[in-house]
Motif scaffolding. Sequence first.
Motif, PDB file in Angstrom:
ATOM      1  N   ASP A  72     -20.906 -23.969 -33.266  1.00  0.00           N
ATOM      2  CA  ASP A  72     -21.913 -22.941 -33.022  1.00  0.00           C
ATOM      3  C   ASP A  72     -22.627 -22.528 -34.292  1.00  0.00           C
ATOM      4  O   ASP A  72     -23.827 -22.263 -34.295  1.00  0.00           O
ATOM      5  CB  ASP A  72     -21.248 -21.698 -32.404  1.00  0.00           C
ATOM      6  CG  ASP A  72     -21.303 -21.746 -30.893  1.00  0.00           C
ATOM      7  OD1 ASP A  72     -21.943 -22.682 -30.365  1.00  0.00           O
ATOM      8  OD2 ASP A  72     -20.713 -20.856 -30.257  1.00  0.00           O
ATOM      9  N   LYS A  73     -21.878 -22.478 -35.358  1.00  0.00           N
ATOM     10  CA  LYS A  73     -22.472 -22.035 -36.621  1.00  0.00           C
ATOM     11  C   LYS A  73     -23.594 -22.981 -37.049  1.00  0.00           C
ATOM     12  O   LYS A  73     -24.608 -22.550 -37.587  1.00  0.00           O
ATOM     13  CB  LYS A  73     -21.392 -21.936 -37.704  1.00  0.00           C
ATOM     14  CG  LYS A  73     -21.859 -21.200 -38.938  1.00  0.00           C
ATOM     15  CD  LYS A  73     -20.716 -20.839 -39.867  1.00  0.00           C
ATOM     16  CE  LYS A  73     -21.253 -20.061 -41.064  1.00  0.00           C
ATOM     17  NZ  LYS A  73     -20.233 -19.755 -42.054  1.00  0.00           N
ATOM     18  N   LEU A 133     -21.095 -26.043 -41.976  1.00  0.00           N
ATOM     19  CA  LEU A 133     -21.802 -25.796 -40.719  1.00  0.00           C
ATOM     20  C   LEU A 133     -21.312 -26.748 -39.628  1.00  0.00           C
ATOM     21  O   LEU A 133     -21.731 -27.899 -39.551  1.00  0.00           O
ATOM     22  CB  LEU A 133     -23.313 -25.946 -40.930  1.00  0.00           C
ATOM     23  CG  LEU A 133     -23.913 -24.960 -41.940  1.00  0.00           C
ATOM     24  CD1 LEU A 133     -25.395 -25.197 -42.092  1.00  0.00           C
ATOM     25  CD2 LEU A 133     -23.638 -23.504 -41.536  1.00  0.00           C
ATOM     26  N   PRO A 165     -25.935 -16.394 -38.936  1.00  0.00           N
ATOM     27  CA  PRO A 165     -24.969 -17.312 -39.555  1.00  0.00           C
ATOM     28  C   PRO A 165     -23.978 -16.588 -40.463  1.00  0.00           C
ATOM     29  O   PRO A 165     -23.029 -17.209 -40.938  1.00  0.00           O
ATOM     30  CB  PRO A 165     -25.862 -18.263 -40.363  1.00  0.00           C
ATOM     31  CG  PRO A 165     -27.090 -17.478 -40.651  1.00  0.00           C
ATOM     32  CD  PRO A 165     -27.288 -16.565 -39.476  1.00  0.00           C
ATOM     33  N   TYR A 166     -24.216 -15.286 -40.689  1.00  0.00           N
ATOM     34  CA  TYR A 166     -23.310 -14.500 -41.543  1.00  0.00           C
ATOM     35  C   TYR A 166     -22.288 -13.725 -40.714  1.00  0.00           C
ATOM     36  O   TYR A 166     -21.649 -12.798 -41.209  1.00  0.00           O
ATOM     37  CB  TYR A 166     -24.125 -13.528 -42.410  1.00  0.00           C
ATOM     38  CG  TYR A 166     -25.241 -14.193 -43.171  1.00  0.00           C
ATOM     39  CD1 TYR A 166     -24.972 -15.062 -44.229  1.00  0.00           C
ATOM     40  CD2 TYR A 166     -26.573 -13.990 -42.808  1.00  0.00           C
ATOM     41  CE1 TYR A 166     -25.993 -15.694 -44.914  1.00  0.00           C
ATOM     42  CE2 TYR A 166     -27.599 -14.615 -43.495  1.00  0.00           C
ATOM     43  CZ  TYR A 166     -27.312 -15.462 -44.546  1.00  0.00           C
ATOM     44  OH  TYR A 166     -28.322 -16.086 -45.216  1.00  0.00           O
ATOM     45  N   GLU A 167     -22.138 -14.094 -39.447  1.00  0.00           N
ATOM     46  CA  GLU A 167     -21.212 -13.388 -38.548  1.00  0.00           C
ATOM     47  C   GLU A 167     -19.845 -13.205 -39.204  1.00  0.00           C
ATOM     48  O   GLU A 167     -19.228 -14.171 -39.691  1.00  0.00           O
ATOM     49  CB  GLU A 167     -21.053 -14.204 -37.252  1.00  0.00           C
ATOM     50  CG  GLU A 167     -20.189 -13.545 -36.195  1.00  0.00           C
ATOM     51  CD  GLU A 167     -20.889 -12.347 -35.536  1.00  0.00           C
ATOM     52  OE1 GLU A 167     -22.125 -12.379 -35.381  1.00  0.00           O
ATOM     53  OE2 GLU A 167     -20.184 -11.379 -35.202  1.00  0.00           O
ATOM     54  N   ALA A 197     -27.388 -21.808 -37.590  1.00  0.00           N
ATOM     55  CA  ALA A 197     -27.940 -21.943 -38.943  1.00  0.00           C
ATOM     56  C   ALA A 197     -28.987 -23.048 -39.034  1.00  0.00           C
ATOM     57  O   ALA A 197     -29.548 -23.276 -40.104  1.00  0.00           O
ATOM     58  CB  ALA A 197     -26.823 -22.197 -39.947  1.00  0.00           C
TER      59      ALA A 197
END
Length: 477
Positions: free
Chosen positions: A280-281, A277, A414-416, A285
Motif C-alpha cells: 500500500d505504501k 516502498l 506516505p508518512y502514516e 507514494a
Amino acid sequence: MTELYADLLITGGIVVNETGRFTADVAVKDGLVVFVGHPDFAPRARRTMEATGKFIIPGAIDVHTHIREPGMTQKEDWTTGTRAAAAGGVTTIFDMPNTDPPVWSLDALAIKQEAAARQAHVNYGLYGLLDERTLDILPQLAEAGIIGTKLFYGNTTGNLPAPNDGAVLEGFEILAELGLRCSIHAENSPMLFWRENRMKAAGRDDAFAHLAARADIVALESLNRSITLSEWTGARIHIVHESCMRSLPIIRDAKARGVPMTVETGPQYFLLAAEDLVGDKARIARLNPPIRERAQQAPILAALLDGTIDMLGTDHAPHAMAEKQHASFWDNACGFPGVETSMRLMLTLVHQGRTTMEQYVRMASAAPAKAFGLYPRKGVIQPGADADIAVVDPAKEGVIRGADLHSLRSRFTPYEGMETVGMPVATIVRGRIVMEGGTVADAAGWGRMERPQMPPPAPRNLATTTKAILRPGAQSW
Ligand SMILES: [Zn+2]
C-alpha cells in the motif's frame, strides 16, 4: 505619540526570519504587521495571543499545490485544500493549472478565480498553462494576475501533452518580455512513455517499474533543455520537485553562469526511499517524478540546505481513495496530499539538528516570496509586511495520520504513523487567525489572490525571436 490600537498582539515569542532570531512582540493591524519590538513599546491590542516558548515565523508559501477545482472535486476543492494549508501553517499556496478546464484561457482562469474567491481560507496564486494554445494570450493572462506559468514536459494528472519545443521556445520568448516565472515539470515525456510501454509489454507491473520508467536520465535531459531555453531567451524558470542528485552539478553550473532559475524540492525526496516502498505504501507514494533510491536523499537535502535548491514545495496532489487502490500499479493515480504535513516534517528535522529554523524560513517562505515577486510583502516578519504568520511550538509532539488530514477526500499519506516534533499551533492570514490549536476556523473567502511584482524583464537574443522573424524580410544580423 498617537495611540495605536492593534487588532492582535502576539507576546513573548521568538521571531525568526531567514536572517536570524530575536525575542519580540508582534502587533498586527488591518492585515499588516505594524510593530515588531520590545514589549514595553508594543501597542495595545483588541486581542492578545500568548506565545512564550514559541517561534513566530512568516507563514509558509507553498509554490506547488494541486487544488483540483474546477473539474476534479472528487479529489479536493478550494475549501478542503485551503483548510489543509491553514492546518499546516501555510498562508499562501500557488495552484497548478492542470484542472478541468485547464487554465488555458481567460474564461478558465475566471472560473478558478470565482471558486477560490468564494472558499479560500489562505492566500493563493494561480498558475496559467504554458502550451501551444496559450502563446497568444500570455500577455492577457499576465495582466489578469497569474503568479506565473506552468510547463508540463512530463505527463500529469489531466493528461496534458507536453508542448513541442518550438512552442516552448516562443513561449519563453514571450515570458522573458513579460518577466513572469515559468515553473517546469522537467521530465522527458517521450522517453518515459517509451520505457513505460516497453515494460508493460514485457509484463512488468510493480513499484520499481515506475521508477525505472523515469530513471535519472529522463529528468536530466529535460532539465538541460529547460536551462538551454531559459539561458537563450532570458525567461525566468523554476524547476519543480527536483528529485535527482545528478541534477545538482548541472544546476550549480547554470546558476553560476547567470541562468535566471530557481529550484524546488519536496520533503518526500529526502525523507522517503524507493527501497522502503512496498504494498500500500508504494501505491500511496507513487508520484512523478518518483521517489528515488536511498542514496539520493542526503545529496538532495544537502543541496536544499546550501541553497542549490532554493525552496520547498510540496506538490500537494490529492486523489480520491479509490484512485489509489487499483490492482495494476500503473493504474494508480500519481501524487498524495502534502500541504498539511510539510511544516511538521521540517520542524522535526530542526528538532533533530539537521537544519535550523532560519534555514526553514528561507526555504519555506523567504525564497518563494523572492522568486515569485511577493517579497518583502511576504516572506519576512517586519513592519509593513502582510501579517501572514505561523506560530510554532517546537516541542509539540505528534503522529501523522491520514485520517486526521483536512483534505477530506484524500486522507492518505506516505508518512502514516511517523512521529514528529514541532507543530504549527496558530496560522494567521493577513491578520486573521485561520487556525489555532489545530482547529481550523471558518474563514471561507478570506484568502486573497496574490499577484506577482517581478523585477524588470531581461529578455535576451531579441533579434532572432519568433516574433522578430515574422516581419517580412527581417534580418537577424
Ligand atoms: Zn505537481
